[in-house]
Structure formats: structure tokens, C-alpha cells
Design a protein around this motif. Structure first.
Motif, PDB file in Angstrom:
ATOM      1  N   PRO A 192     -10.399  23.641  48.008  1.00  0.00           N
ATOM      2  CA  PRO A 192     -11.158  22.442  47.633  1.00  0.00           C
ATOM      3  C   PRO A 192     -12.130  22.012  48.724  1.00  0.00           C
ATOM      4  O   PRO A 192     -11.750  21.872  49.895  1.00  0.00           O
ATOM      5  CB  PRO A 192     -10.061  21.391  47.440  1.00  0.00           C
ATOM      6  N   GLY A 193     -13.381  21.858  48.357  1.00  0.00           N
ATOM      7  CA  GLY A 193     -14.389  21.389  49.282  1.00  0.00           C
ATOM      8  C   GLY A 193     -14.880  22.404  50.287  1.00  0.00           C
ATOM      9  O   GLY A 193     -15.639  22.063  51.202  1.00  0.00           O
ATOM     10  N   ASP A 241      -3.065  27.990  51.864  1.00  0.00           N
ATOM     11  CA  ASP A 241      -3.401  29.035  50.903  1.00  0.00           C
ATOM     12  C   ASP A 241      -3.799  28.456  49.552  1.00  0.00           C
ATOM     13  O   ASP A 241      -4.214  29.203  48.649  1.00  0.00           O
ATOM     14  CB  ASP A 241      -2.216  29.987  50.701  1.00  0.00           C
ATOM     15  N   THR A 242      -3.672  27.150  49.401  1.00  0.00           N
ATOM     16  CA  THR A 242      -4.084  26.508  48.154  1.00  0.00           C
ATOM     17  C   THR A 242      -5.566  26.731  47.918  1.00  0.00           C
ATOM     18  O   THR A 242      -6.401  26.406  48.765  1.00  0.00           O
ATOM     19  CB  THR A 242      -3.786  24.992  48.211  1.00  0.00           C
ATOM     20  N   ALA A 243      -5.892  27.303  46.773  1.00  0.00           N
ATOM     21  CA  ALA A 243      -7.280  27.655  46.466  1.00  0.00           C
ATOM     22  C   ALA A 243      -7.341  28.250  45.066  1.00  0.00           C
ATOM     23  O   ALA A 243      -6.314  28.575  44.467  1.00  0.00           O
ATOM     24  CB  ALA A 243      -7.815  28.676  47.470  1.00  0.00           C
TER      25      ALA A 243
END
Length: 115
Positions: free
Chosen positions: A41-42, A90-92
């Protein structure tokens, strides 16, 4: 026309595992360099790994080396990304792509690492 369809994302706790798949059509996987890229995010797209499916030459970014494994099933024209020891960072959205920059990529699959 090349089509790439990712699947396998989801919500996982830190330290957990997920296996992503990328079904391909319109190309001969064993003759291609294929890539996994991700976008948090971002943030900009980030290269994760590269694989030449013909001889399984593989490269990983330092961020995932030792935790992620990429592979091909040339008979099914499918690319995989086995992710382990997952971290919050690793969130993506994860994409498979035909170029390292991710210009030619699928629609992606969301991976969220959260407790």
C-alpha cells in the motif's frame, strides 16, 4: 495474447505460509523468464523473484531470499510462489509478470499478513 491469472492470496498470521499460483496462457512457459513482483500500500512495484522456467535459473530479492521459493510447472504453464516465514512487511498485492518491472502483469492477488 498473453494472459496471467494469479491466485492463492489471503490473510495469514506472521510466520505463516501461502502458496501463490499464476496460470499463464499465450506463451510457452519453459521458454520464458517470468517474474513475481509486489506492490505494498502506497508504494511502488517491487521485484520479488525471477525464474527461467527452461532451466529453473532463479533469483530472489534480498527481502525474500531464504523465505520464498518460486517454481514452474511447464506442463501446466503455471508459475508458483511458495511464501514462508511471512512478515507484516510482506503485505502487498502480488503479481506475476513477463518483465522485471511488472509492466506486463496480471491483476494480482492480495496477501495480508496480520495478527
Amino acid at each position: 495474447q498473453v494472459q496471467l491469472v494469479e491466485s492463492g492470496g489471503g490473510l495469514v498470521q506472521p510466520g505463516g505460509s501461502l502458496r501463490l499460483s499464476c496460470e499463464t496462457s499465450g506463451l510457452t512457459l519453459r521458454s520464458e523468464w517470468m517474474y513475481w513482483v509486489r506492490q505494498a500500500p502506497g508504494k511502488d512495484l517491487e521485484w520479488v523473484s525471477s525464474i527461467f522456467c527452461g532451466d529453473a535459473s532463479i533469483w530472489y530479492s534480498d527481502a525474500v531470499k531464504g523465505r520464498f521459493t518460486t517454481s514452474c510447472d511447464n506442463t501446466k504453464n503455471t508459475l508458483f510462489l511458495q511464501m514462508g516465514s511471512l512478515k507484516f512487511e510482506d503485505t502487498a498485492v502480488y503479481f506475476c509478470a513477463t518483465d522485471r518491472g511488472g509492466t506486463n502483469r496480471g491483476k494480482g492477488t492480495q496477501v495480508t499478513v496480520s495478527s
